[in-house]
Design a protein around this motif. Structure first.
Motif, short mmCIF file in Angstrom:
data_model
loop_
_atom_site.label_atom_id
_atom_site.label_comp_id
_atom_site.label_asym_id
_atom_site.label_seq_id
_atom_site.Cartn_x
_atom_site.Cartn_y
_atom_site.Cartn_z
N GLY A 83 44.34 -10.57 4.36
CA GLY A 83 45.35 -10.74 3.50
C GLY A 83 45.12 -12.04 2.56
N VAL A 84 45.06 -11.90 1.29
CA VAL A 84 44.93 -13.27 0.42
C VAL A 84 46.45 -13.13 -0.30
N ASN A 85 47.00 -14.43 -0.17
CA ASN A 85 48.44 -14.72 -0.43
C ASN A 85 48.62 -15.12 -1.92
N LEU A 86 49.20 -14.13 -2.84
CA LEU A 86 49.75 -14.55 -4.02
C LEU A 86 51.13 -14.64 -3.83
N GLY A 87 51.67 -14.50 -2.89
CA GLY A 87 53.14 -14.69 -2.81
C GLY A 87 53.69 -15.83 -2.52
N GLU A 88 54.87 -16.07 -2.11
CA GLU A 88 55.69 -17.30 -1.86
C GLU A 88 55.56 -17.51 -0.34
N VAL A 89 55.67 -16.78 0.65
CA VAL A 89 55.76 -17.22 1.89
C VAL A 89 54.62 -16.74 2.71
#
Length: 278
Positions: A83-89
């Motif tokens: 998972g590559v995080n582009l979200g907030e949490v």
């Protein structure tokens, strides 16, 4: 490099699409085979396939928020996910965008060299009908049983039985069963406890019950049934997306799914993620 990688970019997110294109180029430069999802394929010059067709890849990269990764997990099942995080949490997506190229190519190189990919397994839940033969898609976060709608006049009577014994029975908006992964999602908003991701348990939480009992933490192998009555209709829902209409009285069994989700690459900082919760 004899490695096959799938890449799924958050829909309608230009940043995710740009990163997908970067990853495709980096992987192909090293001899790996990379494909993207059909939506990203409209913007990225790469072979595009349905996400479900990526189930035969060595691993799949999910670019976006936790919702994107939940979608990928539903489609590819036990295939390892990074998972590559582009979200907030980002409880599920541990890799920052600026680190994505390095991490993805390192995982691919390790897989090519060793023939395996290291990861952490996350339990999923399976909801099935006791009176009728049906089953929902496995849930990474939670299974919910609720009445016709949330709020005044929309609930139902729901009995929670644990290994055949009644734990709670009350008129409520619903009852949810969450994994440790899902403890930070719907469960938390309904007053359920946080569960450390390394803990091998499930939690049962009532939703706005008239005569409520505290949330109950149980072992994963516990026999859980939720019986809904006192309403014209009700629903069983998996991860807020897949649902089954019920004809009360009806009983839903909730158990561990046969195949967990495997997350590869760096793991998310659970306590760091908590700081971002509202």
């Amino acid at each position: 490099m004899d490695v096959d990688v799938g890449i799924v970019a958050q829909r309608d997110n230009e940043r995710a699409q740009d990163l997908a294109e970067t990853l495709v180029a980096a992987l192909e430069e090293r001899g790996a085979d990379a494909v993207v999802d059909e939506a990203a394929g409209q913007a990225v010059a790469a072979t595009a396939v349905p996400v479900a067709a990526m189930a035969d890849r060595d691993f799949v990269v999910s670019i976006g928020g936790d919702g994107t990764l939940l979608f990928v997990a539903r489609e590819v099942g036990p295939t390892p996910i990074l998972g590559v995080n582009l979200g907030e949490v980002g409880f599920l997506n541990a890799v920052a965008p600026e680190d994505a190229e390095r991490v993805v190519t390192e995982v691919a190189a390790d897989l090519d060299e060793t023939g395996r990919v290291e990861g952490r397994q996350l339990a999923r839940l399976r909801a099935t009908g006791v009176d009728d033969e049906w089953a929902l898609e496995p849930a990474l976060n939670e299974v919910v049983v609720h009445g016709p709608r949330r709020g005044h006049g929309g609930g139902a009577t729901i009995e929670v039985r644990v290994d055949g014994q009644t734990y709670a029975e009350s008129h409520a908006d619903g009852v949810l069963v969450a994994t440790p992964t899902g403890s930070t999602a719907y469960n938390l908003s309904e007053g359920g406890p946080l569960i450390h991701p390394g803990t091998d348990v499930l939690v049962v939480t009532q939703m706005a019950a008239d005569d409520s009992m505290p949330p109950l933490v149980v072992e994963p192998e516990t026999e859980l049934t939720l019986t809904v009555s006192g309403a014209e209709t009700a629903y069983a829902i998996s991860d807020g997306r897949n649902r089954k209409a019920l004809d009360p009285p009806a009983t839903v069994a909730v158990s561990l799914a046969a195949e967990p989700v495997t997350l590869v690459g760096p793991q998310a900082n659970f306590f760091g993620g908590l700081d971002k919760l509202e």
